[in-house]
Structure formats: structure tokens, C-alpha cells
Design a protein around this motif. Structure first.
Motif, PDB file in Angstrom:
ATOM      1  N   GLU A 177       7.470 -29.087 -89.589  1.00 30.90           N
ATOM      2  CA  GLU A 177       7.691 -29.832 -90.832  1.00 30.90           C
ATOM      3  C   GLU A 177       7.029 -31.207 -90.792  1.00 30.90           C
ATOM      4  OE1 GLU A 177      11.726 -29.812 -92.220  1.00 30.90           O
ATOM      5  OE2 GLU A 177      11.921 -27.653 -91.924  1.00 30.90           O
ATOM      6  N   LYS A 223       3.702 -26.545 -90.699  1.00 29.71           N
ATOM      7  CA  LYS A 223       4.999 -26.169 -91.282  1.00 29.71           C
ATOM      8  C   LYS A 223       6.072 -25.938 -90.229  1.00 29.71           C
ATOM      9  CE  LYS A 223       3.247 -24.343 -95.584  1.00 29.71           C
ATOM     10  NZ  LYS A 223       3.130 -23.244 -96.505  1.00 29.71           N
ATOM     11  N   LEU A 236       6.255 -33.924 -93.785  1.00 28.09           N
ATOM     12  CA  LEU A 236       5.536 -32.910 -94.545  1.00 28.09           C
ATOM     13  C   LEU A 236       5.611 -33.160 -96.053  1.00 28.09           C
ATOM     14  CD1 LEU A 236       3.979 -30.231 -94.251  1.00 28.09           C
ATOM     15  CD2 LEU A 236       6.151 -29.057 -94.512  1.00 28.09           C
ATOM     16  N   ILE A 244      -1.477 -29.612 -92.251  1.00 32.91           N
ATOM     17  CA  ILE A 244      -0.053 -29.305 -92.369  1.00 32.91           C
ATOM     18  C   ILE A 244       0.373 -28.455 -91.180  1.00 32.91           C
ATOM     19  CG2 ILE A 244       1.604 -27.906 -93.675  1.00 32.91           C
ATOM     20  CD1 ILE A 244       0.319 -28.842 -96.206  1.00 32.91           C
TER      21      ILE A 244
END
Length: 185
Positions: free
Chosen positions: A47, A44, A72, A42
């Protein structure tokens, strides 16, 4: 006072474990089988999530590798489950013979090994993997630590530089070749 304590309680020698003992390396599958390693990560800040998959034979030779950037999902477990789906669909696309699927997510591997339906938020992905397995010959699901899965992990990092999905046949991208040569994952 410290001297009295050390006389009564002598120091116990601490044995440092060597890095090789504590860091598992990628283990090849038995002859005639392939191993498909997958990983998800991931990011973030952008995204995005990224998936990495590598297929190798019992000699460690790469048959295929993949890096993919996706939107995401809601959790890291879902990203790992999506990476497992991608591993199985790649195996189907390549019409691979018998193989072992290996990843570093204990949660996903555990759900894949269970016979009963997964009640996790990513259970529908586990169901789809098991459905795909009707059409191919997956021998088992194996868990490894990240150090034993480093080629797939580095492919997730590489996915940052691609727009959608990239597949390499009988190779890995040059940016990942050093990891493969070290033999650690």
C-alpha cells in the motif's frame, strides 16, 4: 495441402528489429540545459507508492537524485503526477537554471503541455506544477519510454528501502549506479 499453400504464398522474410533500435536510450538535453527525469510506481502489496527523480546535465552527469516512499494514491496517473511535482520542487529547492522535465507517463506529460486546465482526477497536481513554473525556467515537457527513463525508474525501486525521502547531490545511490553507467536511462 500445406505445400501447395506455401508455393502460392511464399513466406515473407521477417526482419527482427535490433534491441537498440526498439529501446530508446536517455537523450541528453542541449548544452546549457538540464534534464529532470521522473517516475512513479505503485506497490499495492505494501500500500505504497514510490517516486524517483534524477537531474542530469548535457554530458549525462548527475546533479541530484531522489527516491521517496509515499502512501498509495488512488491511481497510477496520480502517482506519476506526484512524481512530476516532486521533480519541479526539487528543481526549485536546488535553484536550477533552465531545464527540461521528462517522464514516461504520456497522460501526465500531455496534461502538462496543455494550456487549458486539466480536468483529470490529478488536475490539481498539474495546476500546482504550472504554478511552480512561474518561479523557475522549465523549457519543455518531454515524453520517453521507460527504457529512456530507467534511472528514475530504478530510484522508485530503491525507495522501498528508505523510510521517507532521500536525496543525493551530484550522485546516485550505489544500487542505481550500474544503470547510469549503462547509459540507457
Amino acid at each position: 495441402m500445406f505445400q501447395e499453400f506455401t508455393e502460392v504464398h511464399p513466406a515473407t522474410p521477417v526482419q527482427a528489429s535490433s534491441p537498440q533500435q526498439s529501446r530508446p536510450k536517455w537523450e541528453p538535453p542541449p548544452p546549457s540545459l538540464l534534464k529532470i527525469n521522473f517516475d512513479g510506481a505503485i506497490f499495492k502489496e505494501t500500500e505504497e507508492a514510490r517516486l524517483g527523480v534524477v537531474v542530469r546535465d548535457s554530458h549525462g552527469l548527475v546533479l541530484a537524485s531522489l527516491a521517496e516512499k509515499i502512501k498509495l494514491p488512488s491511481s497510477s496517473d496520480k502517482v506519476e503526477a506526484l512524481a512530476a511535482v516532486r521533480a519541479i520542487t526539487l528543481a526549485m529547492d536546488l535553484n536550477l537554471p533552465s531545464f527540461i522535465v521528462e517522464g514516461d507517463s504520456e497522460v501526465v506529460i500531455s496534461d502538462l503541455r496543455r494550456e487549458e486546465e486539466s480536468l483529470a482526477s490529478f488536475g490539481h497536481l498539474i495546476y500546482s506544477i504550472k504554478h511552480y513554473l512561474i518561479y523557475c525556467n522549465c523549457i519543455s515537457f518531454s515524453h520517453t519510454r521507460r527504457s529512456g527513463n530507467s534511472v528514475a525508474h530504478f530510484l522508485t525501486k530503491l525507495a522501498k528501502t528508505i523510510d521517507d525521502v532521500s536525496v543525493w547531490i551530484e550522485n546516485v545511490p550505489p544500487q542505481v549506479a550500474d544503470v547510469l553507467l549503462v547509459g540507457c536511462g
